[in-house]
Design a protein around this motif. Structure first.
Motif, PDB file in Angstrom:
ATOM      1  N   ASP A   1       0.833  -1.210   0.000  1.00  0.00           N
ATOM      2  CA  ASP A   1       0.000   0.000   0.000  1.00  0.00           C
ATOM      3  C   ASP A   1       0.868   1.262   0.000  1.00  0.00           C
ATOM      4  N   ILE A   2       1.897   1.277   0.826  1.00  0.00           N
ATOM      5  CA  ILE A   2       2.789   2.450   0.885  1.00  0.00           C
ATOM      6  C   ILE A   2       3.534   2.612  -0.430  1.00  0.00           C
ATOM      7  N   LEU A   3       4.024   1.506  -0.979  1.00  0.00           N
ATOM      8  CA  LEU A   3       4.764   1.575  -2.243  1.00  0.00           C
ATOM      9  C   LEU A   3       3.892   2.159  -3.357  1.00  0.00           C
ATOM     10  N   LEU A   4       2.643   1.719  -3.418  1.00  0.00           N
ATOM     11  CA  LEU A   4       1.746   2.179  -4.486  1.00  0.00           C
ATOM     12  C   LEU A   4       1.338   3.635  -4.320  1.00  0.00           C
ATOM     13  N   THR A   5       1.174   4.076  -3.071  1.00  0.00           N
ATOM     14  CA  THR A   5       0.653   5.429  -2.847  1.00  0.00           C
ATOM     15  C   THR A   5       1.738   6.480  -2.631  1.00  0.00           C
ATOM     16  N   GLN A   6       2.906   6.042  -2.100  1.00  0.00           N
ATOM     17  CA  GLN A   6       3.947   7.017  -1.763  1.00  0.00           C
ATOM     18  C   GLN A   6       5.287   6.764  -2.434  1.00  0.00           C
ATOM     19  N   GLY A   7       5.462   5.580  -3.050  1.00  0.00           N
ATOM     20  CA  GLY A   7       6.712   5.278  -3.736  1.00  0.00           C
ATOM     21  C   GLY A   7       7.624   4.386  -2.918  1.00  0.00           C
TER      22      GLY A   7
END
Length: 197
Positions: free
Chosen positions: A176-182
């Motif tokens: 989730d963090i990777l998809l939304t924040q990189g």
């Protein structure tokens, strides 16, 4: 653009739920998180593709055996036009303690034959990895003197199986963090967390 999430493992019932197959197991948990349909077999891999509001996701479990994982990965990358920076590989890591998840933006194979195969086939190493700690054989108890190659093909202990669900939650948070924040934000957030216990 689609993100391609690849979980590494070996097909076949003799490898089910072994340490080396934690990548497969992580993908199966993510299929539940994203309410995906059952995977289909295509281009040497079991895959599911879904669309989110801001991107598409492809979840892949190569069926080529670990040492040839790159053969399936490159076919999916070419077919769905996935760039290297949208490739994320989930795999076991014996140098990380069980219960630890570490995100790496790029790097070498680190002795992992599945990663080595992917680097060879995709022509670069600037893809993200989600390393899932499986630890090394214990110096005590029934794991003493087990060679590493046999250890990674062993199944998790009952105590470890209890913790797998918490590890899957952490992996879901990382995605989730990777998809939304990189990937940089994902590394900062996830890599410093304590071991799951």
């Amino acid at each position: 653009m689609d993100y391609l999430f690849v979980g590494l493992g070996n097909p076949g019932s003799q490898y089910t739920a072994t340490r080396h197959n934690i990548g497969f197991m992580a993908i199966e948990s993510l299929l539940g998180v994203y309410n995906c349909s059952a995977p289909k077999l295509k281009m040497q891999g079991l895959f599911t593709r879904i669309k989110l509001p801001h991107c598409g996701l492809i979840f892949l479990q190569p069926q080529t055996y670990m040492n040839r994982s790159g053969e399936a990965v490159v076919r999916f990358m070419e077919y769905y036009q996935v760039d290297l920076d949208h490739l994320v590989v989930l795999h076991d890591d014996i140098d990380l303690s069980f219960g630890r998840v570490k995100i790496v933006a790029n790097g070498g194979a680190g002795g992992h034959n599945g990663i080595r195969s992917i680097i060879q086939h995709v022509g670069g190493k600037t893809f993200s990895r989600m390393k899932i700690g499986v630890g090394r054989p214990s110096s005590k108890g029934n794991q003493k003197d087990i060679p590493v190659d046999k250890y990674v093909l062993s199944r998790f202990t009952a105590q470890e199986q209890v913790l797998l669900e918490k590890i899957y939650w952490r992996i879901g948070d990382a995605v989730d963090i990777l998809l939304t924040q990189g990937v940089a934000a994902c590394m900062n957030e996830i890599n410093g967390l304590p071991i799951v216990d």
